[in-house]
Design an enzyme around this catalytic site. Sequence first.
Site, PDB file in Angstrom:
ATOM      1  CG  HIS A  12       1.137  -4.049 -17.920  1.00 40.75           C
ATOM      2  ND1 HIS A  12      -0.069  -3.339 -17.604  1.00 40.75           N
ATOM      3  CD2 HIS A  12       1.110  -3.490 -19.519  1.00 40.75           C
ATOM      4  CE1 HIS A  12      -0.659  -2.775 -18.437  1.00 40.75           C
ATOM      5  NE2 HIS A  12       0.080  -2.953 -19.603  1.00 40.75           N
ATOM      6  CG  HIS A  59      -3.742  -4.805 -22.660  1.00 40.15           C
ATOM      7  ND1 HIS A  59      -3.425  -5.425 -21.209  1.00 40.15           N
ATOM      8  CD2 HIS A  59      -2.820  -3.636 -22.943  1.00 40.15           C
ATOM      9  CE1 HIS A  59      -2.589  -4.571 -20.940  1.00 40.15           C
ATOM     10  NE2 HIS A  59      -2.238  -3.663 -21.490  1.00 40.15           N
ATOM     11  CG  HIS A 196       3.242   2.855 -23.468  1.00 38.97           C
ATOM     12  ND1 HIS A 196       2.695   3.009 -22.377  1.00 38.97           N
ATOM     13  CD2 HIS A 196       2.732   1.338 -23.781  1.00 38.97           C
ATOM     14  CE1 HIS A 196       1.778   1.938 -21.839  1.00 38.97           C
ATOM     15  NE2 HIS A 196       1.848   1.409 -22.783  1.00 38.97           N
ATOM     16  CD  GLU A 243      -1.038   0.376 -20.311  1.00 41.03           C
ATOM     17  OE1 GLU A 243      -1.460  -0.483 -21.212  1.00 41.03           O
ATOM     18  OE2 GLU A 243       0.273   0.473 -19.886  1.00 41.03           O
TER      19      GLU A 243
HETATM   20  C1  DHB Z   1       3.973  -2.675 -24.741  1.00 41.64           C
HETATM   21  C2  DHB Z   1       3.408  -1.964 -23.679  1.00 41.64           C
HETATM   22  C3  DHB Z   1       2.133  -2.285 -23.094  1.00 41.64           C
HETATM   23  O1  DHB Z   1       1.783  -1.614 -21.816  1.00 41.64           O
HETATM   24  C4  DHB Z   1       1.231  -3.327 -23.599  1.00 41.64           C
HETATM   25  O2  DHB Z   1       0.256  -3.357 -22.888  1.00 41.64           O
HETATM   26  C5  DHB Z   1       1.844  -3.967 -24.628  1.00 41.64           C
HETATM   27  C6  DHB Z   1       2.973  -3.706 -25.044  1.00 41.64           C
HETATM   28  C7  DHB Z   1       5.144  -2.354 -25.239  1.00 41.64           C
HETATM   29  O3  DHB Z   1       6.083  -1.434 -25.136  1.00 41.64           O
HETATM   30  O4  DHB Z   1       5.668  -3.226 -26.123  1.00 41.64           O
HETATM   31 FE    FE Z   2      -0.489  -2.067 -21.576  1.00 43.77          FE
END
Ligand code: DHB
Ligand code: FE
Length: 283
Positions: A12, A59, A196, A243
């Site tokens: 997302h 978030h 991530h 997540e």
């Molecule tokens: C990114 C990924 C995310 O899940 C998020 O909530 C905010 C930023 C990213 O990779 O930039």
């Molecule tokens: Fe996120």
Amino acid sequence: MAKILGGITTSHIPAVGNAIQKELYDDPYWKPFFDGYPKIHQWIQDHKPDYVINIYNDHGLGFFLDKMPTFAIGAAHEYRNEDEGWGLPSLDPFPGAPELSWHIIESMVADEFDITSCQELPVDHGFVVPMQLFWPGAPHHPDMPRTVPISANTVQHPIPTLKRALAFGRALRKALLSFPEEDAKIVVLGTGGLSHQLDGQRAGFINKEFDQYCLENIVHNPDELTKITRMELVEKAGAQGTEFLMWMMMRGALGDDVTEITRNYHIPISNTASGTLLLECAA
Ligand code: DHB
Ligand code: FE
């Protein structure tokens, strides 16, 4: 009685909202990402769900560190988003389904899940970007289903375990199947992930091998993934890779018998290993 058609997951990433706004679908950076969605559009067009349960993680827009529900369920008539820093125009509100929300809340609490019910809930990119990806033009897509947002805490430890996330999904399945609207067709989303990390010394961390392990097992063997501890999840998927809990919640709602219709995995989009999966439930 209601029917669960299937489940769809996607990352997302906020930069996707910007790419959609600028229509960068054929741009060389974005094409391998957006190529993951036409099969999903076709499936949605063929099945036309009436309701979408959007399982995402807030978030910091709907909840902040001062009040952080472990599991929150929206029970509003509509859901609005806000500018989160890209300067993108905010969208028109997404239509809610309060009668389904309250049915789910009643059923989950009867099943001993402690829920925060939210009669107001601003929704962030975790909710909005997947809606835009699956129903282009959302919320004005002609077949836009009414929605129930469900948010779980992946921001402030202690976060739920993978086992609890899967159990939540299984209880949610029971709730959805007992919704008394005749022939109601429901699709369940799980948004976020895959690996991530946005902060600290490991910012930019991605783990393809672990993502592939999760993608393989979540289809037919999700219980295997409940062996992963929360600390292991942070270590292997990155601080925001937690997540993946949303994917586990979605998976629990589908029951054992699923067919994989399509998947896509592409590194990187922004800081994230992006993943999409569509699972159809047995008739
Ligand atoms: C990114 C990924 C995310 O899940 C998020 O909530 C905010 C930023 C990213 O990779 O930039
Ligand atoms: Fe996120």
